[in-house]
Design a protein around this motif. Structure first.
Motif, PDB file in Angstrom:
ATOM      1  N   MET A 140     -36.627  38.582 -25.571  1.00 33.14           N
ATOM      2  CA  MET A 140     -37.754  38.269 -25.937  1.00 33.14           C
ATOM      3  C   MET A 140     -38.838  39.943 -26.465  1.00 33.14           C
ATOM      4  SD  MET A 140     -38.239  35.152 -26.091  1.00 33.14           S
ATOM      5  CE  MET A 140     -39.906  35.058 -26.502  1.00 33.14           C
ATOM      6  N   ALA A 141     -38.283  40.912 -25.913  1.00 28.65           N
ATOM      7  CA  ALA A 141     -38.980  42.113 -26.425  1.00 28.65           C
ATOM      8  C   ALA A 141     -38.348  42.431 -27.762  1.00 28.65           C
ATOM      9  CB  ALA A 141     -38.359  43.229 -25.267  1.00 28.65           C
ATOM     10  N   THR A 142     -37.497  41.838 -28.150  1.00 29.63           N
ATOM     11  CA  THR A 142     -36.883  41.850 -29.469  1.00 29.63           C
ATOM     12  C   THR A 142     -37.533  41.079 -30.813  1.00 29.63           C
ATOM     13  OG1 THR A 142     -35.085  40.298 -29.658  1.00 29.63           O
ATOM     14  CG2 THR A 142     -34.920  43.005 -28.800  1.00 29.63           C
ATOM     15  N   TRP A 143     -38.207  40.005 -30.381  1.00 29.46           N
ATOM     16  CA  TRP A 143     -38.731  39.034 -31.253  1.00 29.46           C
ATOM     17  C   TRP A 143     -40.351  39.308 -31.380  1.00 29.46           C
ATOM     18  CZ3 TRP A 143     -37.145  34.146 -33.279  1.00 29.46           C
ATOM     19  CH2 TRP A 143     -35.936  33.585 -32.842  1.00 29.46           C
ATOM     20  N   HIS A 144     -40.472  38.864 -32.659  1.00 29.67           N
ATOM     21  CA  HIS A 144     -41.696  38.870 -33.074  1.00 29.67           C
ATOM     22  C   HIS A 144     -42.509  37.709 -32.559  1.00 29.67           C
ATOM     23  CE1 HIS A 144     -42.079  42.273 -35.551  1.00 29.67           C
ATOM     24  NE2 HIS A 144     -40.733  42.194 -35.977  1.00 29.67           N
ATOM     25  N   ALA A 145     -43.699  37.604 -31.906  1.00 32.94           N
ATOM     26  CA  ALA A 145     -44.128  36.589 -31.015  1.00 32.94           C
ATOM     27  C   ALA A 145     -44.478  35.115 -31.922  1.00 32.94           C
ATOM     28  CB  ALA A 145     -45.474  36.992 -30.434  1.00 32.94           C
ATOM     29  N   ARG A 146     -44.896  35.486 -33.279  1.00 31.39           N
ATOM     30  CA  ARG A 146     -45.169  33.916 -33.932  1.00 31.39           C
ATOM     31  C   ARG A 146     -43.781  33.516 -34.658  1.00 31.39           C
ATOM     32  NH1 ARG A 146     -51.224  34.787 -36.533  1.00 31.39           N
ATOM     33  NH2 ARG A 146     -51.970  35.795 -34.465  1.00 31.39           N
TER      34      ARG A 146
END
Ligand code: OXK
Length: 470
Positions: A140-146
């Protein structure tokens, strides 16, 4: 707005007689649970509205009016949904549920249902049978939240990015929600006023009314549970293939609980028979899900002219998210509550520590649940006055918008959680010995009660009771 003003405004919006409001007695004031939002007023006003509307319908059926007293602390604790089974307090939160730090913000994932958990982990390209929370956090630390929020929604999964109030307000969905009232009650067809069974003074106000409860978890089931508390015959309709979590034990108090598989012709025929004799049909599945099975409001109004349909959604009926599934915790996160609660209100004691923080209970679910019960009783009252079939619509996000409008509570975060034991009661259930909160609306003549024990889905035949005690 305080709780009495909130009740007043809910009541007037539904077009109910204002003289009934003098029979409501609301005591206590926020804060009652640690929050910078008026969660106590939200709980108390919606519970009082539900109980008072049921009593007003009872009055229209010929019984005298009665006093409805609601204490704010009891109402707020009622809305925590606390329960235990055989002395064990179930942990309803999955390891993978919760907030994740992303490359540019936060995402909250709801993983309490296995199919949602597995879908979210697959989206992270992890193996659902072997993944750990630490691995999920690393991905998840690699994803952009939206981006994650959109990708999850595209797959029918449940995750939202954390926003501030201003970002939510500027979003198309925020604007769609802000343009909607707290609830809508709409006439959808013609019918004469239904001949409701006669009501004696000593009978609870909804006695003899039949309610179909096709709802999933918390918000919807709380609405049906309230209608049962005021005397209605409420039948939860589930299907053997649908997963449930343990809170169903708490929210099934007072209900019949039947299995009807709507994927089969026989199941749909059974539900048509039940609906033809029902006064209220509540649905809380994904937007359009129950309608696709042939039980949308228009079909129901044809099948049972005079019926009141109640529809629950996460994000309302307007805007780009209108079709999305959603849970209270996710709606809180997307709308700005988690951020705002983290910041707190005011300086010094009672201000937050800046970390995103959920509200102290799932108040969007609970208040929306009581608005379901309120809307059902209010629409039946209108039905009796004007005839017609009716459709009531509520959503978690509209309730959130309204909660925000109740204002902030300076210092509210610094109070301790009150002891809930004085408000608990125990009963035998089909799930074990159940301890849970007593219903918090006190009706002076016909106390709220759940004479039917909570039973697992499928325990009852899908048929309406024909005599007392059945
Ligand atoms: C709660 C949900 C996110 C759960 O989503 P899912 O688990 O993915 O379930 P769905 O709603 O999609 O329902 C699955 C499918 O079952 C179908 N369905 C429903 N009842 C039946 C019966 N009796 N027989 C056969 N099939 C049925 C339904 O139409 C769907 O069809 P198909 O889709 O065609 O397969 C969603 O239902 C939802 O957004 N509901 C509205 C808002 C709400 O109640 N939120 C939760 C509040 S509680 C909360 O916040 C919390 O606990 O935390």
């Amino acid at each position: 707005m305080n709780a009495s003003e909130a009740l007043d405004s809910i009541w007037r919006q539904a077009g109910l007689p204002v003289e009934a409001l003098q029979h409501a007695r609301l005591t206590g004031e926020d804060p009652v649970l640690p929050s910078s939002f008026a969660v106590g007023a939200a709980a108390q006003s919606t519970i009082a509205a539900a109980a008072l509307a049921a009593c007003e319908l009872g009055h229209l059926r010929g019984a005298g009016r009665q006093q409805v007293a609601v204490d704010m602390r009891h109402a707020a604790l009622d809305c925590t949904g606390w329960f235990s089974l055989d002395g064990r307090v179930p942990d309803l939160w999955d390891t993978f549920s919760g907030l994740y730090r992303c490359a540019d913000g936060w995402v909250r994932i709801h993983a309490n249902f296995a199919h949602h958990r597995e879908g979210a982990l697959r989206l992270m390209k992890l193996d659902p049978s072997a993944a750990t929370r630490a691995e999920a956090e690393a991905v998840m630390a690699t994803w952009h939240a939206r981006d994650f929020e959109d990708a999850a929604a595209a797959q029918g999964l449940v995750a939202t990015a954390l926003r501030r109030f201003d970002a939510w307000d500027a979003s198309p969905q925020g604007q769609a929600i802000a343009a909607q009232p707290l609830f809508t009650i709409e006439r959808i067809g013609d019918a004469p006023p239904l001949a409701l069974p006669p009501l004696r003074e000593d009978q609870r106000p909804l006695t003899g009314l039949r309610v179909l409860d096709l709802t999933r978890i918390l918000a919807g089931p709380v609405g049906g549970r309230a209608l049962a508390a005021y005397g209605a015959d409420v039948m939860l309709v589930n299907s053997p293939h649908l997963p449930n979590i343990e809170s169903i034990a708490e929210t099934s108090r007072g209900k019949l609980s039947a299995h009807v598989d709507l994927r089969t012709d026989a199941g749909r025929a059974t539900l048509r028979q039940l609906a033809a004799q029902a006064h209220v049909f509540v649905q809380g599945y994904r937007p359009g899900g129950i309608a696709a099975l042939g039980f949308g409001p228009a079909e129901l109004a044809r099948l049972a002219p005079g019926i009141v349909c109640v529809s629950l959604t996460a994000y309302g009926t307007q805007g780009p998210w209108a079709h999305r599934r959603g849970f209270d915790s996710l709606v809180q996160t997307a709308m700005g509550f988690n951020h705002a609660e983290g910041e707190g209100e005011g300086e010094g004691e009672g201000a937050g520590d800046g970390k995103p923080r959920p509200l102290p209970m799932q108040i969007l679910d609970e208040a929306t649940g009581y608005l379901i019960a309120f809307g059902a009783a209010a629409a039946l009252w209108r039905q009796q006055q004007e005839g017609g079939s009716w459709h009531v619509q509520v959503s978690l996000a509209q309730t959130g918008q309204w909660l925000r409008g109740l204002g902030r509570v300076p210092g509210g975060l610094s109070i301790a959680r009150p002891d809930l034991k004085p408000y608990a009661e125990t009963s035998d259930s089909g799930f074990g010995r159940l301890a849970a909160l007593r219903h918090s609306a006190q009706l002076s003549r016909t106390p709220a009660a759940w004479p039917r024990p909570s039973m697992p889905p499928g325990s009852h035949a899908p048929a309406w009771p024909t005599g007392p005690g059945q």
